[in-house]
Write a protein that holds these residues in place. Structure first.
Motif, PDB file in Angstrom:
ATOM      1  N   ALA A 347       0.835  -1.207   0.000  1.00  0.00           N
ATOM      2  CA  ALA A 347       0.000   0.000   0.000  1.00  0.00           C
ATOM      3  C   ALA A 347       0.870   1.257   0.000  1.00  0.00           C
ATOM      4  CB  ALA A 347      -0.932  -0.007   1.208  1.00  0.00           C
ATOM      5  N   SER A 348       1.925   1.248   0.816  1.00  0.00           N
ATOM      6  CA  SER A 348       2.822   2.398   0.892  1.00  0.00           C
ATOM      7  C   SER A 348       3.523   2.648  -0.434  1.00  0.00           C
ATOM      8  CB  SER A 348       3.863   2.181   1.999  1.00  0.00           C
ATOM      9  OG  SER A 348       3.236   2.005   3.254  1.00  0.00           O
ATOM     10  N   ALA A 349       3.983   1.576  -1.063  1.00  0.00           N
ATOM     11  CA  ALA A 349       4.695   1.715  -2.340  1.00  0.00           C
ATOM     12  C   ALA A 349       3.767   2.234  -3.434  1.00  0.00           C
ATOM     13  CB  ALA A 349       5.297   0.368  -2.738  1.00  0.00           C
ATOM     14  N   ILE A 350       2.503   1.784  -3.438  1.00  0.00           N
ATOM     15  CA  ILE A 350       1.535   2.279  -4.420  1.00  0.00           C
ATOM     16  C   ILE A 350       1.276   3.768  -4.201  1.00  0.00           C
ATOM     17  CG2 ILE A 350      -0.900   2.166  -5.125  1.00  0.00           C
ATOM     18  CD1 ILE A 350      -0.746  -0.877  -4.647  1.00  0.00           C
ATOM     19  N   ALA A 351       1.092   4.161  -2.941  1.00  0.00           N
ATOM     20  CA  ALA A 351       0.835   5.567  -2.622  1.00  0.00           C
ATOM     21  C   ALA A 351       2.007   6.449  -3.034  1.00  0.00           C
ATOM     22  CB  ALA A 351       0.550   5.712  -1.130  1.00  0.00           C
ATOM     23  N   VAL A 352       3.219   6.004  -2.727  1.00  0.00           N
ATOM     24  CA  VAL A 352       4.418   6.768  -3.093  1.00  0.00           C
ATOM     25  C   VAL A 352       4.546   6.865  -4.613  1.00  0.00           C
ATOM     26  CG1 VAL A 352       6.942   6.715  -3.097  1.00  0.00           C
ATOM     27  CG2 VAL A 352       5.688   6.335  -0.962  1.00  0.00           C
ATOM     28  N   LYS A 585      10.220   4.520  -3.244  1.00  0.00           N
ATOM     29  CA  LYS A 585      10.157   4.953  -4.647  1.00  0.00           C
ATOM     30  C   LYS A 585      10.735   3.893  -5.583  1.00  0.00           C
ATOM     31  CE  LYS A 585      12.331   8.896  -4.601  1.00  0.00           C
ATOM     32  NZ  LYS A 585      12.895  10.206  -5.063  1.00  0.00           N
ATOM     33  N   GLU A 586      11.681   3.089  -5.063  1.00  0.00           N
ATOM     34  CA  GLU A 586      12.368   2.121  -5.913  1.00  0.00           C
ATOM     35  C   GLU A 586      11.428   1.047  -6.448  1.00  0.00           C
ATOM     36  OE1 GLU A 586      15.705   0.643  -3.735  1.00  0.00           O
ATOM     37  OE2 GLU A 586      16.582   2.635  -3.421  1.00  0.00           O
ATOM     38  N   PHE A 587      10.296   0.815  -5.746  1.00  0.00           N
ATOM     39  CA  PHE A 587       9.344  -0.182  -6.233  1.00  0.00           C
ATOM     40  C   PHE A 587       8.750   0.223  -7.578  1.00  0.00           C
ATOM     41  CE2 PHE A 587       9.004  -1.484  -1.705  1.00  0.00           C
ATOM     42  CZ  PHE A 587       9.127  -2.859  -1.871  1.00  0.00           C
ATOM     43  N   SER A 588       8.639   1.510  -7.817  1.00  0.00           N
ATOM     44  CA  SER A 588       7.967   1.961  -9.040  1.00  0.00           C
ATOM     45  C   SER A 588       8.933   2.446 -10.107  1.00  0.00           C
ATOM     46  CB  SER A 588       6.970   3.084  -8.709  1.00  0.00           C
ATOM     47  OG  SER A 588       7.595   4.140  -8.005  1.00  0.00           O
ATOM     48  N   ASN A 589      10.228   2.246  -9.883  1.00  0.00           N
ATOM     49  CA  ASN A 589      11.217   2.674 -10.878  1.00  0.00           C
ATOM     50  C   ASN A 589      11.335   1.643 -11.998  1.00  0.00           C
ATOM     51  OD1 ASN A 589      11.733   4.944  -9.406  1.00  0.00           O
ATOM     52  ND2 ASN A 589      13.565   4.118  -8.390  1.00  0.00           N
TER      53      ASN A 589
END
Length: 589
Positions: A347-352, A585-589
């Motif tokens: 959830a945190s990674a999606i929000a970020v 942020k690295e999850f969405s890079n």
């Protein structure tokens, strides 16, 4: 480190209950224990009431609700009781007498009210009780091994005298999540014997199974305390899946080992009062008699486990999920799944990820441990991101006060005790939290709202049918706020709401997530995204034990891809824990 668990070296009572969170290995440990006892010449009955049980897969035998002998293992019989089928029968016995006498809307409300976890618990306890109270069982078997134990809520409820009065049959103040228990009056004596047997130090041992991780150990501590309070005091803790050695040259192996040791060091103080054993992390699948016997031989790996796994295929990552939500202008995002699968991190990674793409995002959670604070390292890192926490204790307390105020007048002391105990159920917490969710979403029309932990389909249907019940009979089990009424249609609108199911690539988490999806579909919500989290298969580790486990993940990843998910993503087991905005942020890079 704790001593290794081996039934040969532990004094065990006739009744053995294995309990713990989904995915901790209850079934494997229960089966291995049953096989070890049978190999010593003990007559053993192994019984599972786990809705996600893979007991017949572990034993390689088709099972039913009646005990059958296991051909490959002398002295062992097993039964696989389906609690969902038992709950269905329980519902029909409860609702059936009212068919043709009450409006269809009222019957629908009753049926949905009896579709929750509490009804499954009481139906399963029916089966526990039959075995615990039958003296002939102990004449036939030296040990009865139960895979999954009744919860403290169920046992406390059955101990209340008012549970056996006619209160719920006649009250217009509310309704139990278990329905009118007065209909079970004929079983009162059997239930009393069962509760007494559970509390008998010489008859019953509760074996709490946990993984060496914080979430699992906290759950074990909660269950231990809850059951001790009602007299189930003969308890053991088994920490399952402890990596015995690490390969320093392998980053994943070292991080895996170190993270486990930190979790064990920081285990809840309450667990230090419970005799604790460990079981090793094994590479091989715990199915079949031979592999079950290996577990207590403490082999680190087998030949099959040491074999090279296939090259990891490219798999879609979390960035694909975030891009999809942005492209579809999704306004409300829920992450759902069992505890310990990593919902908060996802959830945190999606929000970020969405905030980094320029969107205003509000992230909230119901986690009482405030894992969001830990996940973000005490900061936010972006003015477009706001974070809040819905405190379950506060919301439930407020909800209980409201219900007791509305329904408490005129109740006897026993009836009031029943009502208070009934509100300790999981259903009460879900409804109280859902009202809080609705308030957050209602105030955030100009933001994307990401919610860590969401209500089940059962809760949605219960609230929806409560509205119909209110219209039909001019009364309700509880007033439904406007924010809730507005949110139900919103959740059912795929153009506005996205549900993400988070799981691990293991049998129990996948099967439980599949049931969760069916539950949501009953409520007209169709999850599109599944996220397979903490995958060793995707981590490319060189540790032979971890590689062996990685190979066993492939079938569950394939099941999600081929049978369950419209869309899926895979997050590998990460050597570095992603703490803080920049790391997320690295999850969405």
């Amino acid at each position: 480190m704790y001593p290794l668990f081996n039934p040969k070296h532990v004094e065990l009572t006739p009744f053995l209950f294995f309990t713990g969170k989904g995915g901790v290995g209850k079934t494997s440990v229960a089966c291995a224990t049953a096989v070890a006892l049978a190999d010593r010449g003990k007559k053993v009955l192994l019984v599972s009431t786990d809705p996600a049980s893979n007991l017949q897969d572990v034993l390689s035998v088709e099972l039913t609700g009646e005990p059958i002998e296991i051909p490959a293992i002398a002295n062992l019989s097993a039964a696989n009781i389906d609690p969902e089928a038992a709950a269905k029968s329980y519902r029909e016995k409860t609702v059936g007498p009212y068919r043709g006498k009450l409006p269809d809307a009222v019957l629908a409300t009753m049926e949905e009210q009896l579709s929750g976890a509490c009804t499954v618990e009481i139906a399963a306890f029916d089966e526990f009780s039959r075995l615990l109270s039958d003296e002939a069982v102990l004449e036939q078997y030296d040990h009865v091994v139960f895979d999954t134990a009744p919860t403290g809520h169920t046992l406390r409820l059955l101990q209340l005298p008012s549970a056996w009065s006619g209160f719920l049959d006649t009250s217009t103040h509310g309704a139990s999540c278990l329905g009118p228990l007065a209909g079970l009056e004929g079983k009162k004596e059997m239930y009393a014997k069962a509760v007494a047997a559970l509390s008998d130090f010489n008859k019953t041992t509760l074996l709490l199974v946990a993984r060496p991780d914080t979430s699992s150990l906290n759950e074990a501590a909660r269950a231990a305390h809850e059951l001790k309070e009602i007299g189930v005091e003969n308890q053991l803790l088994i920490v399952n899946g402890v990596l015995q050695t690490r390969h320093p040259e392998d980053v994943v192996s070292s991080a895996f080992y170190d993270r486990q040791r930190r979790a064990l060091k920081d285990a809840p103080t309450a667990l230090k009062q419970v005799m604790t054993y460990a079981l090793p992390f094994v590479a091989y699948s715990l199915t079949g008699a031979d592999n079950l016997r290996h577990l207590f031989s403490f082999y680190s790996i087998t030949t099959a486990a040491a074999a090279n796994t296939a090259e990891t295929a490219e798999m879609p990552g979390l960035d694909r999920v975030i891009a999809d939500f942005e492209a579809n202008n999704t306004r409300v995002i829920f992450t759902m799944g069992k505890g310990g699968v990593g919902k908060t991190t996802v959830a945190s990674a999606i929000a970020v990820g969405l905030a980094e793409r320029g969107h205003r995002v509000h992230l909230t959670t119901t986690d009482p441990a405030d894992h969001l604070g830990y996940t973000f390292g005490g900061g936010k890192g972006n003015e477009r991101l706001s974070i809040s926490r819905i405190d379950p204790a506060v919301e439930v307390a407020n909800y209980k006060t409201e219900v007791l105020k509305d329904a408490g007048d005129g109740l006897t002391e026993e009836e009031l005790a029943y009502l208070k105990e009934d509100m300790e159920s999981p259903c009460t917490e879900e409804i109280a939290l859902f009202k809080a969710f609705a308030t957050v979403v209602d105030k955030a029309d100009d933001e994307i709202v990401v919610i860590d932990t969401a209500p089940t389909g059962h809760t949605l249907l219960l609230l929806d049918s409560t509205e119909a019940y209110h219209k039909e009979m001019s009364r309700s089990a509880g007033d439904v706020p406007d924010s809730v009424k507005k949110l139900l249609p919103r959740l059912r609108n795929p153009k506005e709401t996205g549900v993400v199911i988070v799981t691990l690539a293991e049998a129990t988490p996948v099967l439980e997530a599949a049931r969760l999806q069916e539950d949501l579909k009953r409520a007209q919500i169709d999850p599109k995204w599944w996220i397979i989290n903490q995958s060793l298969y995707a981590a490319k580790t060189e540790d032979p034990v971890l590689r062996g486990r990685a190979a066993s993940e492939k079938q569950w990843i394939q099941k999600v891809v081929d049978e369950l998910a419209a869309k899926y993503a895979v997050i590998p087991w990460l050597a570095e824990e992603k703490i803080g905005y920049d790391k997320l942020k690295e999850f969405s890079n």
